[in-house]
Design a protein around this motif. Structure first.
Motif, mmCIF file in Angstrom:
data_model
loop_
_atom_site.group_PDB
_atom_site.id
_atom_site.type_symbol
_atom_site.label_atom_id
_atom_site.label_comp_id
_atom_site.label_asym_id
_atom_site.label_seq_id
_atom_site.Cartn_x
_atom_site.Cartn_y
_atom_site.Cartn_z
ATOM 1 N N UNK A 42 0.616 -1.170 0.017
ATOM 2 C CA UNK A 42 -0.063 0.031 0.057
ATOM 3 C C UNK A 42 0.963 1.310 -0.028
ATOM 4 N N UNK A 43 0.677 1.969 -1.048
ATOM 5 C CA UNK A 43 1.477 3.230 -1.113
ATOM 6 C C UNK A 43 0.899 4.407 -0.910
ATOM 7 N N UNK A 44 1.695 5.297 0.183
ATOM 8 C CA UNK A 44 1.245 6.233 0.796
ATOM 9 C C UNK A 44 2.033 7.377 0.796
ATOM 10 N N UNK A 45 1.773 8.367 -0.297
ATOM 11 C CA UNK A 45 2.630 9.376 -0.311
ATOM 12 C C UNK A 45 1.914 10.582 0.764
ATOM 13 N N UNK A 46 2.760 11.111 1.585
ATOM 14 C CA UNK A 46 2.458 12.168 2.568
ATOM 15 C C UNK A 46 3.085 13.419 2.329
ATOM 16 N N UNK A 47 2.229 14.432 2.294
ATOM 17 C CA UNK A 47 2.470 15.796 1.972
ATOM 18 C C UNK A 47 2.435 16.661 3.279
ATOM 19 N N UNK A 48 3.338 17.736 3.245
ATOM 20 C CA UNK A 48 3.255 18.634 4.114
ATOM 21 C C UNK A 48 2.023 19.594 4.213
ATOM 22 N N UNK A 49 1.178 19.402 5.297
ATOM 23 C CA UNK A 49 -0.098 20.453 5.239
ATOM 24 C C UNK A 49 -0.047 21.576 6.229
ATOM 25 N N UNK A 50 -0.616 22.824 6.058
ATOM 26 C CA UNK A 50 -0.508 23.897 6.930
ATOM 27 C C UNK A 50 -1.329 23.569 8.138
ATOM 28 N N UNK A 51 -0.439 23.455 9.388
ATOM 29 C CA UNK A 51 -1.003 23.310 10.871
ATOM 30 C C UNK A 51 -1.884 22.087 10.925
ATOM 31 N N UNK A 52 -1.869 20.962 10.151
ATOM 32 C CA UNK A 52 -2.425 19.835 10.347
ATOM 33 C C UNK A 52 -1.859 18.613 9.777
ATOM 34 N N UNK A 53 -1.944 17.387 10.307
ATOM 35 C CA UNK A 53 -1.415 16.124 9.765
ATOM 36 C C UNK A 53 -2.683 15.204 9.899
ATOM 37 N N UNK A 54 -2.663 14.120 8.750
ATOM 38 C CA UNK A 54 -3.512 13.147 8.761
ATOM 39 C C UNK A 54 -3.162 11.795 8.823
ATOM 40 N N UNK A 55 -1.645 11.804 8.594
ATOM 41 C CA UNK A 55 -1.044 10.553 8.510
ATOM 42 C C UNK A 55 -1.028 9.452 9.533
ATOM 43 N N UNK A 56 -1.144 9.866 10.842
ATOM 44 C CA UNK A 56 -1.203 9.008 11.840
ATOM 45 C C UNK A 56 -2.466 8.446 12.017
ATOM 46 N N UNK A 57 -3.366 9.141 11.677
ATOM 47 C CA UNK A 57 -4.746 8.571 11.792
ATOM 48 C C UNK A 57 -5.188 7.600 10.542
ATOM 49 N N UNK A 58 -4.487 7.492 9.433
ATOM 50 C CA UNK A 58 -4.607 6.955 8.309
ATOM 51 C C UNK A 58 -3.759 5.654 8.758
ATOM 52 N N UNK A 59 -2.713 5.540 9.109
ATOM 53 C CA UNK A 59 -1.803 4.456 9.415
ATOM 54 C C UNK A 59 -2.216 3.656 10.693
ATOM 55 N N UNK A 60 -3.205 4.353 11.553
ATOM 56 C CA UNK A 60 -3.737 3.592 12.696
ATOM 57 C C UNK A 60 -4.880 2.921 12.092
ATOM 58 N N UNK A 61 -5.693 3.487 11.158
ATOM 59 C CA UNK A 61 -6.915 2.922 10.477
ATOM 60 C C UNK A 61 -6.327 1.534 9.886
ATOM 61 N N UNK A 62 -5.154 1.657 8.923
ATOM 62 C CA UNK A 62 -4.698 0.480 8.396
ATOM 63 C C UNK A 62 -4.423 -0.676 9.311
ATOM 64 N N UNK A 63 -3.602 -0.166 10.191
ATOM 65 C CA UNK A 63 -2.892 -1.191 11.343
ATOM 66 C C UNK A 63 -4.209 -1.811 12.087
ATOM 67 N N UNK A 64 -4.962 -1.335 12.662
ATOM 68 C CA UNK A 64 -6.099 -1.712 13.092
ATOM 69 C C UNK A 64 -6.965 -2.765 12.392
ATOM 70 N N UNK A 65 -7.046 -2.250 11.024
ATOM 71 C CA UNK A 65 -7.934 -3.364 10.170
ATOM 72 C C UNK A 65 -6.970 -4.263 9.491
ATOM 73 N N UNK A 66 -5.748 -4.456 9.688
ATOM 74 C CA UNK A 66 -5.061 -5.478 8.957
ATOM 75 C C UNK A 66 -4.810 -6.542 10.264
ATOM 76 N N UNK A 67 -5.440 -7.462 10.092
ATOM 77 C CA UNK A 67 -5.187 -8.581 11.175
ATOM 78 C C UNK A 67 -3.668 -8.771 11.389
#
Length: 271
Positions: A42-67
């Protein structure tokens, strides 16, 4: 005109050379390269956004839903696409410290090319009535996707393109495998696990070299979703194969494109 064309061709040839000659050991910031190929990268390009990041939530979602039983078959490759080296080093360390267990186990890799090759995006031609910022944004996106695909080439049997601001549904691996089986007699370049643009596009790894090259050579011509539709037709896929309900939902509001709020949602997603 001839001089302009030859200069542009030279720049592109240097760009292609940089992207096709990937040193995976040098690009790997945290993680370990697996010795045997798995089922899915699963390829996840991660960009720099102003004052916010979503990457940790994305990774946590994939981790928790990959047995745990499937994590040896799945690889999450996070590509930090920022050219600011200081930011990349800091961000990579943050992600590693948050998910150290999964990085050390080989489930997650954090990558960034040591000598990233981006052209001068401000000098690109404007098309589709896009302003210069949007032309630069979508052209860089094509290059990032191309690099990530080339890096991921030997890792698995299949490659899935995501973004760094999505969430996954329960049992996404099982549903993805079922959809592949349902379409094994069809001619396809990609299967859609979401109806949102490039999010959730699934490719066979054997097709990745052509897809990566297509995005790289034509990076400044069209947005990625238009380019991939062109390549789909060339490769003989006559229609979209779209899984519904979808497996992934877009959740980020702050776009990586400056001053843009992204309200895009997949209305078939169920969780």
């Amino acid at each position: 005109m001839k001089h302009v064309t030859s200069s542009r061709t030279l720049r592109k040839s240097r760009l292609e050379e940089a992207y096709f000659k990937i040193n995976r050991k040098e690009a790997l910031l945290y993680g370990k390269i697996r010795r045997t190929a798995g089922f899915l990268t699963i390829g996840i390009p991660s960009v720099r956004r102003k004052n916010v990041t979503y990457l940790e939530d994305t990774l946590q979602s994939l981790i928790s839903r990959t047995p745990p039983s499937n994590r040896s078959r799945v690889l999450l490759v996070v590509f930090l696409t920022e050219s600011n080296h200081t930011w990349v080093v800091h961000r990579a360390k943050e992600v590693y410290q948050r998910f150290q267990e999964h990085v050390d186990s080989g489930f997650i890799q954090i990558v960034h090319p040591p000598h990233i090759a981006y052209p001068n995006f401000r000098s690109l031609e404007r098309r589709y009535n896009d302003d210069k910022d949007r032309v630069a944004w979508r052209s860089k996106q094509n290059l990032d996707f191309s690099y990530l695909m080339t890096y991921s080439l030997p890792m698995s049997q299949y490659y899935l393109q995501l973004e760094d601001d999505v969430m996954a549904t329960e049992n996404y691996i099982h549903k993805l495998e079922d959809f592949i089986k349902q379409n094994e007699q069809e001619t396809w370049l990609y299967l859609r696990m979401s109806k949102l643009g490039f999010i959730g596009l699934l490719f066979r790894n054997s097709d990745l070299p052509k897809v990566s090259e297509f995005l790289l050579v034509l990076f400044d011509e069209k947005p990625c979703d238009l380019l991939i539709n062109d390549l789909r037709v060339i490769k003989g896929q006559t229609k979209d194969f779209v899984l519904s309900p979808s497996l992934f939902q877009h959740m980020g509001l702050v776009s990586s494109l400056k001053n843009k709020v992204q309200l895009l949602k997949d209305n078939t997603f169920r969780d």
